[in-house]
Each structure stands twice: as C-alpha cells, then as structure tokens.
Design a protein around this motif. Structure first.
Motif: not given
Length: 459
Positions: A21-22, A24, A26, A37-38, A40, A99, A101
């Motif tokens: 998983r990451a 993002r 925003e 940026k993404n 961890s 992902l 957000s």
C-alpha cells in the motif's frame, strides 16, 4: 457480465494493483494542478499530524516549470525552503487497490497557513461566514470535452485536429450519442460512487464531444475537494479507455466551456436566500457583492490566456457584469421562490479555473455584499449579451491584462483574499501574458498551438 462491469474490469486491469500500500498526498498549486507525492504507510503514519515537506517553489513556477519573476518573493517563497503539506484525514479514501489518497493544505514552519494556499483561503472565508451564523451550500457544473484519441496520440498531434468522442456534431441534451461517449460517462460516475463523491446529473453539452457533470451540493471545502478529484477521475478513466479529456476553457476553435457555481446560505438549517416575495435581503446583498467584485474576480475565475477566447456573445458564457432572476444570459442568475432550492448561480468561471480559488472569489464577493450591505444594480430582464453602451451595463474584462488591472485595483478583494495573494496572483498573470506574447502565442488566431500545448492537459 454487464457492459458497465466490462468497463470497470478494463480500468482495473489498466491501472493495475500492488500488494504494497501507499498513500498519495494531494493539494493544488495556484494554477489548479493537483500536485502530490506517494509515501509509504510508515511514512504517512509518522507525518500525518506534523505534515510532509514540499518545496516552496511549487508556488513560484508556471505551467512550463519555469520560475515566475516579477513580484517580491516573501521570505518563505523562492529559496527552496520546505513548507508543510498537512493532510486532512477526513478526505482519506482508498483510491484503488494498493493506493490511498488524502487531500491537504500548505502551512509554514511557524504554524501559520501559507497565505496563498488555495484550500486555506476557502477555509478562512468559510470561517468568516460562520462568524455571522451562516453556512454555505455549494455545487458546481463541470464542463469538459472528450476526444477519441489517447493522450499519447493527442500529444503527438500537439493537441490539434482531434476527433470529438461521440460524434462530430454538438446538440445540448442530445441522447443519441454513440456508445463510446456514453460508456465513458458511465465509467466516470461509477468511479465517483466508489469514492463517495456525490453527483446529480450528466448530460451532452453544446459542443462536439462536450459533457456537463453536476456535483451534488455540499459545503465549500468539500465541494472543491470533490471537484479536484473529479477532474483527476475523468482523466484516469479517459486514459484507461484510450481516450483523452480537456478542461481548457476552449479546447477547440468552437464552443468554450465553463464551471458554474451554485451557492446558498443557511442558518440553523434554514435557507436564508429564500423569501416568499422573491429575493431575501441577504440574497440581494450577496448579488451586490458578487457584482461589485466581478471585474476583479474575472482574473481568478478566468486564469489563462484561452479563458478570454470563451467570452463571445450568444454562445453561453456571460459577457456583462449583470444579474437577473432565472436569466441564464446574465453573469449571476438568481433562482428564487423555493425554500430549499433558492440560490445564486455564478456563471463566470471557465472550466480551467482552480476550484478552490473559484470558491474563494465567490465567498469573498458574498461576504463583501453582506458585511457592507451592497445593493445590486437593476437586474437585466432581457438578454444580457450584446447590450449597447447606452444600457449602462459594463462588460466583463475581456483580456487577461484588463482583468488583472481590475483585480489589482479592487479594495474588496484585497481585504477578503489578502494583499499577498492579490499581489502574487497579479504578478503570475503578468508573467503568463508575457510568456504568451514572447514564446509563440498568436493573439489573432482562434486558438494558437502555444495555448493547446500549454493548457490542454492542465489544470
């Protein structure tokens, strides 16, 4: 499998997934581009309260990644200092498998908001409304143009001579669009629903390939978040299906496209814009403030060179500083007579506007009208396009330079948006004008290649 299910599978397989998983991060810059940026999961956990470092240069570059010169850089901007992007955890969603957000705001090291942070501007004005006991409900009508070609093919063609998705003719509300256009819009609203973004309607618009998507009423900050994410979704769905989409104010030499903002004010859940006999006093003063600030707000609502090519009489957008009850040819349309639906429609912004700055400009005008009890001029009861000078209704500034001059001289917008933001924005528009006139823009073309290259994929 249903056709919608097939489209969803196509999008999922195109996007792909990952077991790791990451998150993002925003936020928009001043131009309205969604930056981030993404990180961890471990990094996100360590910084979700203190924030994440972003170089302040994000507020000092243009759409071509060049340093914008011409204004006095404050201490925090221009030297690659770090500012903090602090996420708003209420916006955290699963964007796709693997992902998440989250949307946030920009803050300085001393704990104060970046003065020109678009999202923080909206939050500050919402708080000022709350001091009067009001909450705002806002909605937006997003217009965009869809093309058959992939974004890679569009780039190879320098964004010129593209094929409108759904046919080469345009007709508002037309239901006989080809299935590729309908499939695209159905895939978009499916993604909106997956992400919890409420929508109300979508329809064919006037130009070939053009659509209008209406987001449901909500508070101003949440609306801007949904608006920014919706544009991202529309791009991602287009990429997945091999098509492309543009939010330019005029992506072809034909019709332009806008982003109409609807607003009403409530107190204790009761619509304060409603009155049995037409306009409430609050609505009347709101109209007065919106018109008093409209010339200066044009620079914010219509940010790019191409924005002003949209201002053509009889083609949809407003061209005069005007208002009227249920008058869609005016810049501000008052919808009256219903306890729930009485509202104002602000028809000035182009589709290329920064959502947060668009709402900040509207809220600034509304606040100015309320706090100063500004009375509006006489409403326009006939067509507001093409009015002669003798009618006494001023024209909306029709060039970028006329608009920034009006903003620079507007004491109301300077008070409500702040001198630092106004000075910064005016300097950035001067820079954009200079780039157009020195790097290959053609002011006499219906739409120059310089504009297509610079704006087609932005914001």
């Amino acid at each position: 499998m249903s056709e919608t299910g097939t489209i969803s599978s196509t999008i999922s397989s195109t996007i792909g997934s990952t077991a790791r998983r990451a998150v993002r991060l925003e936020a928009t810059n001043h131009e309205g581009s969604l930056l981030g940026k993404n990180v961890s999961p471990e990094k996100f956990a360590s910084g979700k309260e203190s924030g994440f470092a972003f170089a302040d240069i994000l507020f000092a570059i243009d759409l071509n990644n060049e340093i914008v010169l011409g204004d006095a850089f404050p201490e925090w901007r221009g030297n690659l200092y770090d500012i903090a992007m602090i996420p708003d955890l209420s916006t955290l969603v699963e964007w796709k498998p693997g992902l998440d957000s989250v949307i946030g705001d920009y803050w300085l090291k001393d704990g104060s908001p970046v003065p020109i942070c678009p999202r923080n501007l909206v939050k500050r004005l919402v708080a000022r409304l709350a001091e009067h006991g009001y909450t705002a409900t806002t909605a937006v009508e997003i217009e965009a143009t869809l093309f058959e070609e992939s974004v890679q093919e569009a780039r190879r063609r320098c964004y010129r001579d593209l094929t409108p998705l759904g046919g080469s003719t345009g007709s508002t509300y037309h239901l006989a669009r080809s299935s590729d256009w309908i499939d695209y819009m159905e895939a978009v609203v499916e993604r909106l629903e997956q992400l919890g973004i409420p929508w109300e309607a979508w329809t064919d618009e006037a130009a070939p390939g053009q659509t209008e998507l209406n987001l449901a009423p909500i508070d101003p900050v949440a609306l801007c978040d949904n608006w920014a994410r919706t544009r991202q979704i529309m791009r991602e769905v287009g990429n997945a299906l091999g098509h492309t989409v543009s939010f330019m104010a005029k992506p072809t030499a034909g019709f332009g496209q806008g982003a109409h903002i609807n607003i009403s004010l409530q107190r204790d859940g009761v619509n304060q814009y409603y009155a049995e006999d037409g306009l409430s006093e609050l609505m009347r003063h709101s109209v007065g403030g919106l018109l008093a600030t409209m010339a200066g707000n044009t620079s914010i609502a219509m940010p790019q060179i191409t924005s002003y090519r949209r201002l053509v009489d009889l083609t949809g957008p407003p061209t005069t500083v005007s208002w009227g009850v249920n008058n869609k040819t005016a810049a501000v349309r008052a919808i009256t007579g219903h306890p729930k639906y009485s509202r104002l429609e602000y028809r000035l912004p182009g589709a290329d506007v920064n959502p947060y700055l668009a709402l900040a400009g509207v809220l600034a005008g509304v606040l100015a009208g309320i706090e100063r009890r500004i009375e509006p001029p006489e409403q326009v009861t006939d067509m507001a396009w093409g009015l002669p000078d003798s009618a006494g209704v001023p024209r909306i500034p029709d060039t970028m330079s006329r608009a920034w001059v009006a903003l620079d001289a507007d004491p109301l917008l300077r008070e409500y948006l702040g001198d630092e933001f106004v000075d910064f924005w005016v300097a950035s528009r001067r820079w954009e004008w200079m780039e157009f006139h020195t790097k290959g823009g053609d002011p006499f073309a219906e739409l120059s290649e310089w504009e297509s290259t610079r704006y087609f994929e932005f914001p």
